[in-house]
Scaffold this motif. Structure first.
Motif, short mmCIF file in Angstrom:
data_model
loop_
_atom_site.label_atom_id
_atom_site.label_comp_id
_atom_site.label_asym_id
_atom_site.label_seq_id
_atom_site.Cartn_x
_atom_site.Cartn_y
_atom_site.Cartn_z
N PHE A 1 4.25 0.81 -2.94
CA PHE A 1 3.86 0.61 -4.33
C PHE A 1 5.07 0.62 -5.24
CE2 PHE A 1 -0.85 1.44 -5.27
CZ PHE A 1 -1.22 0.63 -4.22
N VAL A 2 5.98 1.53 -4.99
CA VAL A 2 7.20 1.62 -5.80
C VAL A 2 7.97 0.31 -5.70
CG1 VAL A 2 9.46 2.75 -5.98
CG2 VAL A 2 7.40 4.13 -5.63
N ILE A 3 8.18 -0.14 -4.49
CA ILE A 3 8.96 -1.36 -4.27
C ILE A 3 8.22 -2.60 -4.79
CG2 ILE A 3 10.06 -2.82 -2.51
CD1 ILE A 3 11.35 0.01 -2.94
N SER A 4 6.95 -2.74 -4.44
CA SER A 4 6.21 -3.95 -4.80
C SER A 4 5.97 -4.06 -6.30
CB SER A 4 4.88 -4.03 -4.06
OG SER A 4 4.02 -2.98 -4.45
N SER A 5 5.99 -2.95 -7.01
CA SER A 5 5.76 -3.02 -8.46
C SER A 5 6.85 -3.84 -9.16
CB SER A 5 5.69 -1.62 -9.07
OG SER A 5 6.92 -0.96 -8.95
N ALA B 1 -7.16 3.90 -3.78
CA ALA B 1 -7.68 4.57 -4.99
C ALA B 1 -8.43 5.85 -4.65
CB ALA B 1 -8.56 3.61 -5.78
N GLY B 2 -9.27 5.81 -3.65
CA GLY B 2 -10.01 7.02 -3.25
C GLY B 2 -9.10 8.10 -2.71
N ILE B 3 -8.16 7.70 -1.88
CA ILE B 3 -7.22 8.68 -1.30
C ILE B 3 -6.39 9.30 -2.42
CG2 ILE B 3 -5.25 8.99 0.25
CD1 ILE B 3 -6.35 6.63 1.89
N MET B 4 -5.95 8.49 -3.37
CA MET B 4 -5.14 9.02 -4.48
C MET B 4 -5.95 9.99 -5.33
SD MET B 4 -2.64 5.96 -5.73
CE MET B 4 -3.58 4.50 -5.38
N ALA B 5 -7.24 9.75 -5.51
CA ALA B 5 -8.08 10.66 -6.28
C ALA B 5 -8.14 12.03 -5.59
CB ALA B 5 -9.48 10.08 -6.45
N VAL B 6 -8.32 12.03 -4.28
CA VAL B 6 -8.37 13.29 -3.52
C VAL B 6 -7.02 14.00 -3.60
CG1 VAL B 6 -8.60 14.28 -1.20
CG2 VAL B 6 -10.21 12.53 -1.97
N ILE C 1 -0.31 -9.60 -4.07
CA ILE C 1 -1.62 -9.54 -3.40
C ILE C 1 -1.76 -8.26 -2.57
CG2 ILE C 1 -3.06 -10.64 -1.63
CD1 ILE C 1 -1.94 -13.36 -2.75
N THR C 2 -0.72 -7.94 -1.81
CA THR C 2 -0.75 -6.71 -1.00
C THR C 2 -0.84 -5.49 -1.91
OG1 THR C 2 0.59 -7.84 0.67
CG2 THR C 2 0.40 -5.45 0.84
N HIS C 3 -0.08 -5.48 -2.99
CA HIS C 3 -0.11 -4.38 -3.95
C HIS C 3 -1.53 -4.21 -4.50
CE1 HIS C 3 1.95 -1.83 -7.06
NE2 HIS C 3 0.85 -2.11 -7.72
N ARG C 4 -2.16 -5.29 -4.85
CA ARG C 4 -3.51 -5.25 -5.44
C ARG C 4 -4.52 -4.65 -4.46
NH1 ARG C 4 -5.65 -10.78 -5.77
NH2 ARG C 4 -3.82 -11.08 -7.05
N TYR C 5 -4.61 -5.19 -3.25
CA TYR C 5 -5.65 -4.74 -2.33
C TYR C 5 -5.33 -3.39 -1.70
CZ TYR C 5 -7.86 -9.16 -3.14
OH TYR C 5 -8.47 -10.21 -3.76
N LEU C 6 -4.08 -3.11 -1.48
CA LEU C 6 -3.72 -1.78 -1.00
C LEU C 6 -4.02 -0.74 -2.09
CD1 LEU C 6 -2.50 -0.21 1.37
CD2 LEU C 6 -0.25 -0.57 0.36
#
Length: 171
Positions: A136-140, A23-28, A13-18
């Motif tokens: 993200f690395v860990i939660s994946s 997503a916007g920050i990663m695009a920049v 759940i945390t992985h999904r909403y985080l």
């Protein structure tokens, strides 16, 4: 067993909403990262003419520092006028006329995300982003049941990715 299920559920759940939040920050970061790869070229840069008065009688090194130009090299000196690739500097008057190639304003601000230091206002964002990516690395690893084929194949890809990145760091 309930604790494992609770941890797995929390991670997913945390992985999904985080992920949605970032997503916007990663695009920049993605766009600015690609732009930084080509910072040694004129890709998307516009020429800007600058005419300003700075300190008089600066040395070549001091001039480069004052004009914020790395590797400034004086090609010719005519009296008090120093000529360099990008322009001229009159040591007697302090008049500097030169051209500088810069990214458009928004793109320039975006590339500063990657260059920020701890004293910069962007440093908390960069720290949060780095920690979130590490999460993200860990939660994946909680996204799939460890007994499934997808998880085992994913571990192989993880190891290959780690090895490739380590090799590239040392090349």
């Amino acid at each position: 067993m309930d604790k494992i299920k609770d941890t797995r559920s929390f991670m997913r759940i945390t992985h999904r909403y985080l992920g949605f939040f970032l997503a916007g920050i990663m695009a920049v970061y993605a766009v600015s990262g690609v732009l930084l790869i080509y910072r040694d070229t004129d890709f998307l840069k516009k020429e800007k003419k600058i005419d300003k008065v700075i300190a008089k009688n600066l040395s070549e090194k001091e001039l480069g520092k004052e004009l914020k130009m790395k590797n400034l090299e004086v090609e010719k000196t005519e009296g008090s006028v120093l000529r360099f690739k990008q322009g001229t500097y009159d040591a007697a008057t302090g008049q500097a006329k030169y051209t500088k190639k810069e990214l458009p304003f928004v793109l320039d601000k975006m590339t500063k995300l990657h260059k920020s230091q701890s004293k910069d206002t962007l440093s908390p964002l960069n720290t949060f982003f780095g920690i979130a990516l590490f999460f993200f690395v860990i939660s994946s690893f909680w996204m799939f049941n460890p007994k499934t084929k997808a998880f085992k194949r994913g571990m192989v890809f993880t190891i290959v990715g780690l090895i490739v990145s380590i090799i590239l760091v040392f090349i």
